[in-house]
Write a protein that holds these residues in place. Sequence first.
Motif, PDB file in Angstrom:
ATOM      1  N   ALA A 108      33.192  47.272  41.790  1.00 35.67           N
ATOM      2  CA  ALA A 108      33.213  45.852  42.172  1.00 35.67           C
ATOM      3  C   ALA A 108      34.360  45.175  41.440  1.00 35.67           C
ATOM      4  O   ALA A 108      34.683  45.544  40.309  1.00 35.67           O
ATOM      5  CB  ALA A 108      31.898  45.182  41.807  1.00 35.67           C
ATOM      6  N   ASP A 109      34.976  44.193  42.076  1.00 36.84           N
ATOM      7  CA  ASP A 109      36.014  43.395  41.407  1.00 36.84           C
ATOM      8  C   ASP A 109      35.410  42.044  41.027  1.00 36.84           C
ATOM      9  O   ASP A 109      34.498  41.551  41.674  1.00 36.84           O
ATOM     10  CB  ASP A 109      37.271  43.261  42.271  1.00 36.84           C
ATOM     11  N   MET A 110      35.941  41.429  39.955  1.00 33.34           N
ATOM     12  CA  MET A 110      35.267  40.274  39.342  1.00 33.34           C
ATOM     13  C   MET A 110      36.028  38.961  39.469  1.00 33.34           C
ATOM     14  O   MET A 110      35.487  37.920  39.120  1.00 33.34           O
ATOM     15  CB  MET A 110      35.076  40.520  37.834  1.00 33.34           C
ATOM     16  N   ALA A 141      36.864  32.552  46.379  1.00 35.97           N
ATOM     17  CA  ALA A 141      37.183  32.418  47.804  1.00 35.97           C
ATOM     18  C   ALA A 141      37.365  33.769  48.488  1.00 35.97           C
ATOM     19  O   ALA A 141      37.568  33.830  49.698  1.00 35.97           O
ATOM     20  CB  ALA A 141      38.445  31.572  47.970  1.00 35.97           C
ATOM     21  N   CYS A 142      37.317  34.861  47.711  1.00 35.95           N
ATOM     22  CA  CYS A 142      37.406  36.189  48.329  1.00 35.95           C
ATOM     23  C   CYS A 142      36.055  36.905  48.245  1.00 35.95           C
ATOM     24  O   CYS A 142      35.923  38.046  48.672  1.00 35.95           O
ATOM     25  CB  CYS A 142      38.507  37.028  47.683  1.00 35.95           C
ATOM     26  N   GLY A 143      35.053  36.236  47.661  1.00 35.55           N
ATOM     27  CA  GLY A 143      33.703  36.812  47.649  1.00 35.55           C
ATOM     28  C   GLY A 143      33.459  37.860  46.583  1.00 35.55           C
ATOM     29  O   GLY A 143      32.467  38.602  46.659  1.00 35.55           O
ATOM     30  N   HIS A 144      34.312  37.939  45.569  1.00 34.51           N
ATOM     31  CA  HIS A 144      34.096  38.953  44.536  1.00 34.51           C
ATOM     32  C   HIS A 144      32.846  38.666  43.713  1.00 34.51           C
ATOM     33  O   HIS A 144      32.295  39.573  43.076  1.00 34.51           O
ATOM     34  CB  HIS A 144      35.335  39.072  43.632  1.00 34.51           C
ATOM     35  N   ASP A 145      32.372  37.399  43.749  1.00 34.51           N
ATOM     36  CA  ASP A 145      31.083  37.074  43.112  1.00 34.51           C
ATOM     37  C   ASP A 145      29.949  37.901  43.725  1.00 34.51           C
ATOM     38  O   ASP A 145      29.065  38.390  43.018  1.00 34.51           O
ATOM     39  CB  ASP A 145      30.781  35.565  43.222  1.00 34.51           C
ATOM     40  N   ALA A 176      40.915  41.192  38.017  1.00 33.24           N
ATOM     41  CA  ALA A 176      42.269  40.960  38.539  1.00 33.24           C
ATOM     42  C   ALA A 176      42.652  41.723  39.794  1.00 33.24           C
ATOM     43  O   ALA A 176      43.786  42.179  39.906  1.00 33.24           O
ATOM     44  CB  ALA A 176      43.276  41.254  37.427  1.00 33.24           C
ATOM     45  N   GLU A 177      41.736  41.866  40.745  1.00 29.06           N
ATOM     46  CA  GLU A 177      42.148  42.524  41.994  1.00 29.06           C
ATOM     47  C   GLU A 177      43.242  41.710  42.693  1.00 29.06           C
ATOM     48  O   GLU A 177      44.129  42.260  43.340  1.00 29.06           O
ATOM     49  CB  GLU A 177      40.942  42.712  42.925  1.00 29.06           C
ATOM     50  N   GLU A 178      43.169  40.392  42.551  1.00 26.38           N
ATOM     51  CA  GLU A 178      44.134  39.523  43.254  1.00 26.38           C
ATOM     52  C   GLU A 178      45.490  39.486  42.557  1.00 26.38           C
ATOM     53  O   GLU A 178      46.409  38.846  43.037  1.00 26.38           O
ATOM     54  CB  GLU A 178      43.578  38.092  43.363  1.00 26.38           C
ATOM     55  N   GLY A 179      45.605  40.141  41.409  1.00 29.75           N
ATOM     56  CA  GLY A 179      46.884  40.178  40.714  1.00 29.75           C
ATOM     57  C   GLY A 179      46.982  39.110  39.636  1.00 29.75           C
ATOM     58  O   GLY A 179      46.265  38.109  39.663  1.00 29.75           O
ATOM     59  N   ILE A 208      32.799  48.005  48.261  1.00 31.59           N
ATOM     60  CA  ILE A 208      32.389  47.141  49.371  1.00 31.59           C
ATOM     61  C   ILE A 208      33.205  45.863  49.282  1.00 31.59           C
ATOM     62  O   ILE A 208      33.421  45.342  48.181  1.00 31.59           O
ATOM     63  CB  ILE A 208      30.881  46.790  49.272  1.00 31.59           C
ATOM     64  N   HIS A 209      33.652  45.351  50.428  1.00 32.41           N
ATOM     65  CA  HIS A 209      34.265  44.011  50.445  1.00 32.41           C
ATOM     66  C   HIS A 209      33.615  43.152  51.517  1.00 32.41           C
ATOM     67  O   HIS A 209      33.525  43.579  52.661  1.00 32.41           O
ATOM     68  CB  HIS A 209      35.772  44.075  50.682  1.00 32.41           C
ATOM     69  N   VAL A 210      33.187  41.950  51.120  1.00 28.44           N
ATOM     70  CA  VAL A 210      32.621  41.024  52.113  1.00 28.44           C
ATOM     71  C   VAL A 210      33.754  40.444  52.964  1.00 28.44           C
ATOM     72  O   VAL A 210      34.842  40.173  52.458  1.00 28.44           O
ATOM     73  CB  VAL A 210      31.813  39.889  51.439  1.00 28.44           C
ATOM     74  N   ALA A 377      45.981  43.951  51.608  1.00 28.68           N
ATOM     75  CA  ALA A 377      46.021  45.088  50.682  1.00 28.68           C
ATOM     76  C   ALA A 377      44.904  44.963  49.652  1.00 28.68           C
ATOM     77  O   ALA A 377      44.346  43.883  49.459  1.00 28.68           O
ATOM     78  CB  ALA A 377      47.368  45.158  49.981  1.00 28.68           C
ATOM     79  N   GLU A 378      44.572  46.058  49.002  1.00 26.99           N
ATOM     80  CA  GLU A 378      43.449  46.137  48.052  1.00 26.99           C
ATOM     81  C   GLU A 378      43.793  47.137  46.964  1.00 26.99           C
ATOM     82  O   GLU A 378      44.309  48.215  47.275  1.00 26.99           O
ATOM     83  CB  GLU A 378      42.223  46.677  48.792  1.00 26.99           C
ATOM     84  N   ASP A 379      43.459  46.820  45.727  1.00 25.89           N
ATOM     85  CA  ASP A 379      43.791  47.807  44.693  1.00 25.89           C
ATOM     86  C   ASP A 379      42.705  48.874  44.537  1.00 25.89           C
ATOM     87  O   ASP A 379      42.830  49.771  43.703  1.00 25.89           O
ATOM     88  CB  ASP A 379      44.177  47.156  43.363  1.00 25.89           C
TER      89      ASP A 379
END
Length: 441
Positions: A108-110, A141-145, A176-179, A208-210, A377-379
């Motif tokens: 999961a990304d945070m 805004a990307c749903g990482h929560d 930091a998935e968004e950089g 998983i990504h919402v 893109a996704e890391d």
Amino acid sequence: MKLSASVSTLATAISTATLLTTLPIASSIAQASAPAFTIDDALEQQVIDWRRDIHQHPELGNQETRTAALIAEHLESLGLEVRTGVAETGVVAFLEGGKPGPTIALRADMDALPVEEKNDLPFASQATATYNGKQVPVMHACGHDTHVAMLLGAADALAEMKDQLRGNVLFVFQPAEEGVYEAESWGAEQMLAEGAFDEHPPEAVFGIHVVSSLHTGQLGYRAGPMLASSDTFEIDVTGSQTHGASPWNGVDPIVTASQIVTNAQSIVSRQVDIRTPSVLTFGIFEGGVRENIIPENVTLKGTLRNFDMDIRDQVFASLDRMATSTAEANGAHAEAHLHEGYPVTVNDPELVNAMLPVARELVGEEDLVEVPMTTAAEDFSYYAQEVPGMFINLGVTPPDENVADAAPNHSPHFFVDEAALKTGTELFVNMALRYPDQVDS
Ligand SMILES: [Zn+2]
Ligand SMILES: [Zn+2]
């Protein structure tokens, strides 16, 4: 937490080969003989509560200290072996199953984004943070929560039944998935550099990504390339500065750069095999200070999106050649630089084939959707370069809303139907429970 299905009902594995060759019949057999594990109402509510808490307290990349502390505290309370401070704020935890078997990783990304939330929710974000030296609003805004909450829920369920668990689970919560603008390296790449996979090497990784492009509880999958690589380029064009009234006394980098932009349009349309899509976009054209001065320099910047790294290299090589030769033809000089970003996110076809029946049993044939490749893109791609990976989309747009009208990820109106969190949590749990049987480990 109380669990509503016993592990013994999950033990019956249907051979993957059977499912894939005779899909309609085998799929109904699979549903009857291996019901998917489901979470109970109490855990579902807990996942929603975690999500709301994290949503109300979003943190930008590499600043996720509150989120990481919440994660670490809960995982430690479950008795997991927990490592914190990986790649700044990352958390890695290991759950050893009661029965020997393979280790898989669930990720999961945070991080949240510099976006001002426009949703009218009791737990809407009012947070701010420093970004590029500026004070900015922050929103998930990307749903990482939701990703964090679902993975915490999965850890809870799996820890509860660890005695019956065959194999082990590595929980990877990354920042930091968004950089991060000012950092050299961040997120998944940095997690791996700091040994996230070293102590307990996983055999496969799931993420998983919402997404707003699917309805609540729908799962989107794809074998092979799913998300694009994302690289940026810079072209520095040097001419010779002179008065705008007498251009013959200099070399005009604005005209040269204009020709480079125009000539580059034929790279994707004429030089690259169309069976693998590519995008080449110029986003910055910078030069000049005054109407009547031909400047010395122009800088062009843009992005490349590809689904094959060899084709990415080919596109950049063409761009480099086009820029330098166009400049030379004008008596100017150009240099092109590639700044590598995230690689292509590739789902391992064999892993997808093996695990797709598990997703199908969970949501049913109708809600399992093969999604097209997308140029985001996704890391997660870095993990999937290390071991076979499977990245799955989870729909969060309410059933009564048209997905085409739903606010997309990164929008200030991005909205999550929380009913989807149950499905995502259960998908993580079922992937872990069923992996050894599905791949015959
Ligand atoms: Zn995002
Ligand atoms: Zn994201």
